[in-house]
Design a protein around this motif. Sequence first.
Motif, mmCIF file in Angstrom:
data_model
loop_
_atom_site.group_PDB
_atom_site.id
_atom_site.type_symbol
_atom_site.label_atom_id
_atom_site.label_comp_id
_atom_site.label_asym_id
_atom_site.label_seq_id
_atom_site.Cartn_x
_atom_site.Cartn_y
_atom_site.Cartn_z
ATOM 1 N N THR A 86 -32.449 112.484 -5.175
ATOM 2 C CA THR A 86 -30.992 112.308 -5.328
ATOM 3 C C THR A 86 -30.290 113.654 -5.475
ATOM 4 O OG1 THR A 86 -31.068 112.016 -7.732
ATOM 5 C CG2 THR A 86 -31.222 110.015 -6.397
ATOM 6 N N GLN A 87 -31.045 114.687 -5.873
ATOM 7 C CA GLN A 87 -30.498 116.047 -5.987
ATOM 8 C C GLN A 87 -30.599 116.812 -4.665
ATOM 9 O OE1 GLN A 87 -29.001 117.378 -8.777
ATOM 10 N NE2 GLN A 87 -29.187 115.327 -9.621
ATOM 11 N N GLY A 88 -31.163 116.174 -3.630
ATOM 12 C CA GLY A 88 -31.236 116.800 -2.314
ATOM 13 C C GLY A 88 -32.558 117.461 -1.968
ATOM 14 N N TYR A 89 -33.577 117.280 -2.780
ATOM 15 C CA TYR A 89 -34.880 117.873 -2.510
ATOM 16 C C TYR A 89 -35.689 116.969 -1.572
ATOM 17 C CZ TYR A 89 -34.002 121.057 -6.387
ATOM 18 O OH TYR A 89 -33.465 122.016 -7.201
ATOM 19 N N ASP A 90 -36.605 117.583 -0.833
ATOM 20 C CA ASP A 90 -37.568 116.878 0.005
ATOM 21 C C ASP A 90 -38.853 116.822 -0.815
ATOM 22 O OD1 ASP A 90 -39.178 115.855 1.994
ATOM 23 O OD2 ASP A 90 -39.132 117.661 3.241
ATOM 24 N N VAL A 91 -39.222 115.637 -1.305
ATOM 25 C CA VAL A 91 -40.290 115.514 -2.296
ATOM 26 C C VAL A 91 -41.493 114.763 -1.736
ATOM 27 C CG1 VAL A 91 -40.871 114.724 -4.627
ATOM 28 C CG2 VAL A 91 -38.536 115.461 -4.113
ATOM 29 N N SER A 92 -42.682 115.317 -2.000
ATOM 30 C CA SER A 92 -43.941 114.651 -1.666
ATOM 31 C C SER A 92 -44.732 114.462 -2.948
ATOM 32 C CB SER A 92 -44.771 115.502 -0.713
ATOM 33 O OG SER A 92 -44.080 115.724 0.489
ATOM 34 N N VAL A 93 -45.292 113.271 -3.114
ATOM 35 C CA VAL A 93 -46.136 112.978 -4.271
ATOM 36 C C VAL A 93 -47.556 112.793 -3.769
ATOM 37 C CG1 VAL A 93 -46.602 111.355 -6.150
ATOM 38 C CG2 VAL A 93 -44.241 111.886 -5.531
ATOM 39 N N ILE A 94 -48.494 113.472 -4.415
ATOM 40 C CA ILE A 94 -49.903 113.324 -4.056
ATOM 41 C C ILE A 94 -50.690 112.941 -5.301
ATOM 42 C CG2 ILE A 94 -49.723 114.968 -2.150
ATOM 43 C CD1 ILE A 94 -51.218 117.007 -3.978
ATOM 44 N N GLU A 95 -51.960 112.614 -5.081
ATOM 45 C CA GLU A 95 -52.802 112.274 -6.224
ATOM 46 C C GLU A 95 -53.001 113.498 -7.115
ATOM 47 O OE1 GLU A 95 -57.122 111.816 -4.758
ATOM 48 O OE2 GLU A 95 -55.867 111.504 -2.985
ATOM 49 N N ASN A 96 -53.433 113.242 -8.324
ATOM 50 C CA ASN A 96 -53.594 114.286 -9.340
ATOM 51 C C ASN A 96 -54.890 115.062 -9.098
ATOM 52 O OD1 ASN A 96 -52.658 115.573 -11.657
ATOM 53 N ND2 ASN A 96 -54.018 114.365 -12.961
ATOM 54 N N ASP A 97 -54.894 115.851 -8.019
ATOM 55 C CA ASP A 97 -56.092 116.558 -7.591
ATOM 56 C C ASP A 97 -55.714 117.996 -7.224
ATOM 57 O OD1 ASP A 97 -58.250 117.639 -6.154
ATOM 58 O OD2 ASP A 97 -58.734 115.735 -5.187
ATOM 59 N N GLY A 98 -56.171 118.950 -8.012
ATOM 60 C CA GLY A 98 -55.833 120.342 -7.786
ATOM 61 C C GLY A 98 -56.320 120.876 -6.453
ATOM 62 N N ALA A 99 -57.462 120.391 -5.963
ATOM 63 C CA ALA A 99 -57.962 120.819 -4.656
ATOM 64 C C ALA A 99 -56.999 120.378 -3.557
ATOM 65 C CB ALA A 99 -59.359 120.254 -4.412
ATOM 66 N N LYS A 100 -56.433 119.183 -3.694
ATOM 67 C CA LYS A 100 -55.457 118.706 -2.695
ATOM 68 C C LYS A 100 -54.164 119.522 -2.772
ATOM 69 C CE LYS A 100 -57.121 114.224 -1.598
ATOM 70 N NZ LYS A 100 -57.912 114.482 -0.431
ATOM 71 N N VAL A 101 -53.756 119.902 -3.986
ATOM 72 C CA VAL A 101 -52.573 120.754 -4.144
ATOM 73 C C VAL A 101 -52.808 122.058 -3.385
ATOM 74 C CG1 VAL A 101 -51.181 122.104 -5.768
ATOM 75 C CG2 VAL A 101 -51.840 119.768 -6.357
ATOM 76 N N LEU A 102 -53.965 122.680 -3.597
ATOM 77 C CA LEU A 102 -54.276 123.936 -2.906
ATOM 78 C C LEU A 102 -54.341 123.754 -1.395
ATOM 79 C CD1 LEU A 102 -56.920 125.494 -5.319
ATOM 80 C CD2 LEU A 102 -54.639 126.387 -4.792
ATOM 81 N N GLU A 103 -54.908 122.656 -0.956
ATOM 82 C CA GLU A 103 -54.988 122.374 0.482
ATOM 83 C C GLU A 103 -53.589 122.299 1.100
ATOM 84 O OE1 GLU A 103 -56.201 118.471 3.071
ATOM 85 O OE2 GLU A 103 -57.538 119.010 1.405
ATOM 86 N N ILE A 104 -52.674 121.641 0.422
ATOM 87 C CA ILE A 104 -51.305 121.490 0.933
ATOM 88 C C ILE A 104 -50.555 122.819 0.907
ATOM 89 C CG2 ILE A 104 -49.058 120.447 0.432
ATOM 90 C CD1 ILE A 104 -50.645 117.881 -0.306
ATOM 91 N N VAL A 105 -50.650 123.567 -0.189
ATOM 92 C CA VAL A 105 -49.888 124.823 -0.259
ATOM 93 C C VAL A 105 -50.405 125.872 0.715
ATOM 94 C CG1 VAL A 105 -49.122 124.420 -2.635
ATOM 95 C CG2 VAL A 105 -51.153 125.820 -2.226
ATOM 96 N N LYS A 106 -51.654 125.761 1.127
ATOM 97 C CA LYS A 106 -52.187 126.687 2.122
ATOM 98 C C LYS A 106 -51.662 126.373 3.521
ATOM 99 C CE LYS A 106 -56.393 127.703 -0.445
ATOM 100 N NZ LYS A 106 -57.853 127.507 -0.528
ATOM 101 N N LYS A 107 -51.279 125.117 3.754
ATOM 102 C CA LYS A 107 -50.828 124.697 5.086
ATOM 103 C C LYS A 107 -49.310 124.602 5.215
ATOM 104 C CE LYS A 107 -54.925 121.894 6.027
ATOM 105 N NZ LYS A 107 -55.402 120.523 6.210
ATOM 106 N N HIS A 108 -48.615 124.410 4.107
ATOM 107 C CA HIS A 108 -47.179 124.147 4.143
ATOM 108 C C HIS A 108 -46.421 125.098 3.217
ATOM 109 C CE1 HIS A 108 -47.987 120.455 6.356
ATOM 110 N NE2 HIS A 108 -48.939 120.212 5.478
ATOM 111 N N ASN A 109 -45.186 125.354 3.569
ATOM 112 C CA ASN A 109 -44.323 126.189 2.742
ATOM 113 C C ASN A 109 -43.674 125.297 1.681
ATOM 114 O OD1 ASN A 109 -42.815 128.257 1.744
ATOM 115 N ND2 ASN A 109 -41.290 128.200 3.373
ATOM 116 N N ILE A 110 -44.155 125.378 0.464
ATOM 117 C CA ILE A 110 -43.661 124.561 -0.650
ATOM 118 C C ILE A 110 -42.788 125.451 -1.532
ATOM 119 C CG2 ILE A 110 -44.316 123.159 -2.657
ATOM 120 C CD1 ILE A 110 -45.166 121.912 0.025
ATOM 121 N N ASP A 111 -41.608 124.941 -1.917
ATOM 122 C CA ASP A 111 -40.680 125.704 -2.753
ATOM 123 C C ASP A 111 -40.919 125.494 -4.247
ATOM 124 O OD1 ASP A 111 -38.955 126.810 -0.592
ATOM 125 O OD2 ASP A 111 -38.619 124.676 -0.210
ATOM 126 N N VAL A 112 -41.364 124.273 -4.620
ATOM 127 C CA VAL A 112 -41.564 123.933 -6.031
ATOM 128 C C VAL A 112 -42.821 123.072 -6.147
ATOM 129 C CG1 VAL A 112 -40.604 122.771 -8.066
ATOM 130 C CG2 VAL A 112 -39.062 123.901 -6.448
#
Length: 188
Positions: A37-63
């Motif tokens: 509602t504040q205008g962000y593009d939000v993705s929710v993933i499972e609570n897995d740090g390896a998946k977080v790292l996998e995503i940030v290595k492939k995509h430009n994440i701001d927050v």
Amino acid sequence: RDRSVSRGLGDVYKRQKVLIADNSSQFAKACQNELETQGYDVSVIENDGAKVLEIVKKHNIDVILMDVFMVNEDAVDVLEYYQTHSVEKPIISVLSSVSSEELEKQVMSAGADYFFIKPITANQIAKRITRLTAWRNEHKAESRATARFIEQDMDVIISDIMRQIGVPAHIKGCLLYTSPSPRDTERS
């Protein structure tokens, strides 16, 4: 809807991408709804740090908004990735239901921008993330303006040095304006 138009402090020129990894899917969804509602593009993933790292290595994440304790890798492991790699660090906020000064110090010294202690509302998180992104956008704009000022000032400094060492004006002009500036080579 035109996504290039600013829709508030959280969205300057483009929709900023937020990645959420929390142990409560219900809470993560509430945060997603509030941030969208504040205008962000939000993705929710499972609570897995390896998946977080996998995503940030492939995509430009701001927050990144993540739980301190995750499976495979925890928040500190994700933060250490940014300390050991030459990539721009997004705003990283860490969530914890454990209220521990020692844990907070560890997470903040690893590079977190904010440490949230649960219980907290999705609205409070959205407000803090909006403030953090607005501050970062303002800081980046100031840095770019300073860099432009320094670059423009360099011509004056170089010209003054050349005058002091006795380089004739007609040669000075050739030297200053025949080689491309760093800004010109970036554009090509």
